[in-house]
Design an enzyme around this catalytic site. Structure first.
Site, PDB file in Angstrom:
ATOM      1  N   HIS A 145      45.235  44.960  51.020  1.00 54.32           N
ATOM      2  CA  HIS A 145      45.874  46.264  51.277  1.00 54.32           C
ATOM      3  C   HIS A 145      46.148  46.454  52.780  1.00 54.32           C
ATOM      4  O   HIS A 145      46.506  47.541  53.200  1.00 54.32           O
ATOM      5  CB  HIS A 145      45.045  47.450  50.744  1.00 54.32           C
ATOM      6  CG  HIS A 145      44.986  47.496  49.237  1.00 54.32           C
ATOM      7  ND1 HIS A 145      44.784  48.664  48.533  1.00 54.32           N
ATOM      8  CD2 HIS A 145      45.098  46.542  48.299  1.00 54.32           C
ATOM      9  CE1 HIS A 145      44.772  48.415  47.235  1.00 54.32           C
ATOM     10  NE2 HIS A 145      44.958  47.126  47.073  1.00 54.32           N
TER      11      HIS A 145
ATOM     12  N   GLU B  98      48.646  48.211  38.377  1.00 59.58           N
ATOM     13  CA  GLU B  98      47.215  48.335  38.627  1.00 59.58           C
ATOM     14  C   GLU B  98      46.964  49.248  39.810  1.00 59.58           C
ATOM     15  O   GLU B  98      46.023  50.036  39.821  1.00 59.58           O
ATOM     16  CB  GLU B  98      46.608  46.946  38.905  1.00 59.58           C
ATOM     17  CG  GLU B  98      45.074  46.944  38.961  1.00 59.58           C
ATOM     18  CD  GLU B  98      44.515  47.385  40.300  1.00 59.58           C
ATOM     19  OE1 GLU B  98      43.393  47.919  40.316  1.00 59.58           O
ATOM     20  OE2 GLU B  98      45.173  47.223  41.327  1.00 59.58           O
ATOM     21  N   GLU B  99      47.823  49.153  40.822  1.00 63.68           N
ATOM     22  CA  GLU B  99      47.604  49.932  42.039  1.00 63.68           C
ATOM     23  C   GLU B  99      47.990  51.402  41.843  1.00 63.68           C
ATOM     24  O   GLU B  99      47.966  52.179  42.762  1.00 63.68           O
ATOM     25  CB  GLU B  99      48.379  49.308  43.216  1.00 63.68           C
ATOM     26  CG  GLU B  99      48.090  47.826  43.459  1.00 63.68           C
ATOM     27  CD  GLU B  99      46.676  47.540  43.996  1.00 63.68           C
ATOM     28  OE1 GLU B  99      45.914  48.487  44.216  1.00 63.68           O
ATOM     29  OE2 GLU B  99      46.358  46.344  44.177  1.00 63.68           O
TER      30      GLU B  99
ATOM     31  N   HIS C  85      46.829  41.215  37.735  1.00 64.54           N
ATOM     32  CA  HIS C  85      48.005  42.089  37.787  1.00 64.54           C
ATOM     33  C   HIS C  85      49.123  41.514  38.657  1.00 64.54           C
ATOM     34  O   HIS C  85      48.876  40.798  39.622  1.00 64.54           O
ATOM     35  CB  HIS C  85      47.647  43.527  38.184  1.00 64.54           C
ATOM     36  CG  HIS C  85      47.060  43.686  39.554  1.00 64.54           C
ATOM     37  ND1 HIS C  85      47.828  43.886  40.668  1.00 64.54           N
ATOM     38  CD2 HIS C  85      45.777  43.701  39.985  1.00 64.54           C
ATOM     39  CE1 HIS C  85      47.048  44.026  41.719  1.00 64.54           C
ATOM     40  NE2 HIS C  85      45.791  43.903  41.345  1.00 64.54           N
TER      41      HIS C  85
ATOM     42  N   ASP D 144      51.571  43.407  40.144  1.00 65.14           N
ATOM     43  CA  ASP D 144      52.077  44.286  41.211  1.00 65.14           C
ATOM     44  C   ASP D 144      51.242  44.156  42.476  1.00 65.14           C
ATOM     45  O   ASP D 144      50.099  43.694  42.449  1.00 65.14           O
ATOM     46  CB  ASP D 144      52.113  45.746  40.747  1.00 65.14           C
ATOM     47  CG  ASP D 144      50.754  46.264  40.304  1.00 65.14           C
ATOM     48  OD1 ASP D 144      50.065  45.549  39.558  1.00 65.14           O
ATOM     49  OD2 ASP D 144      50.360  47.371  40.719  1.00 65.14           O
TER      50      ASP D 144
ATOM     51  N   ASP E 122      38.543  40.045  34.865  1.00 67.04           N
ATOM     52  CA  ASP E 122      39.653  40.623  35.624  1.00 67.04           C
ATOM     53  C   ASP E 122      39.305  40.520  37.104  1.00 67.04           C
ATOM     54  O   ASP E 122      38.212  40.085  37.460  1.00 67.04           O
ATOM     55  CB  ASP E 122      39.851  42.082  35.198  1.00 67.04           C
ATOM     56  CG  ASP E 122      41.142  42.694  35.743  1.00 67.04           C
ATOM     57  OD1 ASP E 122      42.005  41.954  36.251  1.00 67.04           O
ATOM     58  OD2 ASP E 122      41.288  43.928  35.648  1.00 67.04           O
TER      59      ASP E 122
ATOM     60  N   ASP F 167      45.351  39.749  46.311  1.00 68.45           N
ATOM     61  CA  ASP F 167      45.345  40.892  45.379  1.00 68.45           C
ATOM     62  C   ASP F 167      46.710  41.047  44.762  1.00 68.45           C
ATOM     63  O   ASP F 167      47.548  41.745  45.294  1.00 68.45           O
ATOM     64  CB  ASP F 167      44.911  42.147  46.145  1.00 68.45           C
ATOM     65  CG  ASP F 167      44.858  43.383  45.279  1.00 68.45           C
ATOM     66  OD1 ASP F 167      44.823  43.250  44.051  1.00 68.45           O
ATOM     67  OD2 ASP F 167      44.869  44.502  45.832  1.00 68.45           O
TER      68      ASP F 167
HETATM   69 ZN   LIG Z   1      44.229  44.421  42.628  1.00 67.42          ZN
END
Ligand SMILES: [Zn+2]
Length: 474
Positions: A440, A169-170, A99, A101, A195, A135
């Site tokens: 995160h 995705e988030e 992803h 984002d 993925d 991520d």
């Molecule tokens: Zn992710």
């Protein structure tokens, strides 16, 4: 913007491949593609995602040309990209995902402890630093680097190769949902899906000195439940015996006091038995027999720590609380949000039933805000798709042990499970404990060496036997 073309140095030593991947990743990090809020894309968000797309198109011209020449480059959802690189056969297609984002950083990111500005894409100390390096832009870049290098060498895939780069995705992944609908309309049933998810983890187990390539073979479900208690309100000088927040608080205490039942899933048994031979110390003997000791392990593991507890049961996290709007006003309504991650083998209905039972008070109303069942379990063991991943890990991280696990966070992959029987969640990047915690959080970073290995992983996977021409008996 500094770009290095993937094809130019395809046959150079691994160091050059890794360096090029690092520079392209750093450039991608500088475009702050923070997950857009629900609804139509704002002008500035649209511009940001367009900028990232332009960067990818410039850095990976062979990949984008292969898709657009075939008329197979679709925008899905708001700014998701779905590419098809036509293979010699349309049988048993492969879908590779990452992803675009990233999660936001706080306004005051300095106070959060970032060593380098989160969106500067700083390369220092053999690492690329910034939001999204792990991520999931790191995985996005190594996948594209591998493909670009192969295509530049004249390679063509044996089967159709679909690439999906989501943009939200988030935020529950509507662009991935749209892509799955489009693939379904076109009758595409991916034979293999890879993925984000697990990683090549170090320090994952006490006594395990080699890295563990943890490949997600399923993922927990998720349900978000709002608990609401209505009250009469009034002035704080004459409170009732039981207030709305008081009733709610008892419900929350009851949830924490009565954890969901624990059980060790066969995937976790396979993981423990897989790492056992590499372990030193007392755990080795125990985990070797994880299958026969699964009842005992299910009882003991939750006491070791929250990560292991989450592995054996459905979890309930109390996240948001609301009550009265003023310090001297009684609440007419008190509410709490409980975020549940549902164990593979259980269900949304079982989760809600457990909450209702332990709360045992019909003044507490449960409103289900989100519900997604645990994913089906993808094949492991002798399955050629699982073996293809294990072989690609052996090629790129020779000292790592590849094992399946149940992923605890939610990813775009869960949306694909309904059209694909074998979905694996794995980013071929090395992550130590600090790096895993930085996802995160502050100081997200990836090592340049690991980017080179990530490219090697995808090269090995794409050119391995399992993804060769599909034989009728395979
Ligand atoms: Zn992710």
């Amino acid at each position: 913007m500094r770009l290095r073309r993937g094809g130019a140095a395809a046959e150079a030593e691994p160091g050059a491949v890794a360096t090029r991947a690092a520079e392209n990743l750093a450039a991608a990090v500088r475009i702050a593609t923070v997950t857009p809020p629900d609804g139509p894309l704002s002008e500035s968000d649209a511009a940001t995602f367009a900028e990232l797309r332009a960067l990818l198109e410039a850095a990976y011209p062979h990949v984008f040309a292969a898709a657009s020449d075939a008329g197979s480059l679709d925008v899905v959802g708001r700014a998701g990209l779905l590419l098809r690189l036509p293979g010699a056969s349309t049988e048993r297609p492969v879908l590779l995902m990452a992803h675009q984002d990233v999660v936001p950083v706080p306004q005051d990111w300095q106070a959060e402890g970032w060593e380098h500005p989160p969106f500067d894409g700083v390369i220092a100390d053999g690492r690329v630093h910034g939001r999204g390096t792990l991520d999931d832009k790191g995985a996005l870049i190594v996948l594209l680097e591998a493909l670009e290098g192969l295509l530049a060498e004249g390679w063509t895939p044996a089967r159709d190769l679909h690439l999906l780069f989501g943009t939200d995705e988030e935020q529950h992944g509507p662009s991935a949902v749209a892509a799955v609908e489009l693939l379904q309309e076109r009758g595409v049933e991916p034979w293999l899906v890879v993925d984000e998810g697990g990683a090549v983890a170090t320090g994952a187990f006490p006594g395990l000195s080699t890295p563990m390539a943890a490949i997600g073979a399923s993922e927990k479900g998720i349900t978000t439940v709002r608990l609401v208690v209505e009250g009469l309100g009034g002035h704080a000088s004459t409170p009732p015996r039981e207030s709305a927040p008081g009733i709610l608080a008892k419900a929350l205490v009851a949830i924490e006091a009565h954890p969901f039942p624990a059980a060790l899933h066969p995937i976790s048994v396979e993981m423990f038995e897989g790492v056992a031979p590499r372990l030193r110390g007392p755990l080795r003997a125990v985990l070797r027999r994880a299958g026969s000791l699964s009842g005992l392990l299910a009882r003991v593991l939750p006491r070791v720590g929250p990560e292991l507890a989450a592995m054996v049961r459905t979890t309930a996290a109390i996240t948001m609380l609301e009550g009265s709007p003023a310090q001297n006003v009684l609440a007419t309504r008190a509410a709490a949000t409980v975020n549940c991650r549902i164990a593979v083998g259980s269900s949304v209905a079982e989760t809600i039933a457990h909450l209702e039972r332990v709360i045992g008070d019909d003044r507490v109303r449960l409103e289900v805000q989100e519900a997604s069942e645990p994913s089906p379990v993808s094949p492991t063991g002798d399955d050629p798709r699982w073996q293809a991943l294990v072989a690609a890990v052996a090629d790129s991280y020779p000292d790592a042990v590849a094992v399946p696990y149940v992923m605890m966070a939610a990813s775009d992959a869960r949306h694909v499970a309904r059209i694909a029987p074998a979905v694996y969640r794995f980013s071929p990047l090395l992550m130590d404990k600090a790096q895993r915690e930085a996802i995160h959080g502050p100081n997200e970073n990836v090592s340049i060496e690991s980017l080179g290995r990530g490219v090697a992983f995808y090269r090995a996977l794409l050119t391995g036997d399992a993804l060769g021409p599909p034989a009728p008996n395979r």
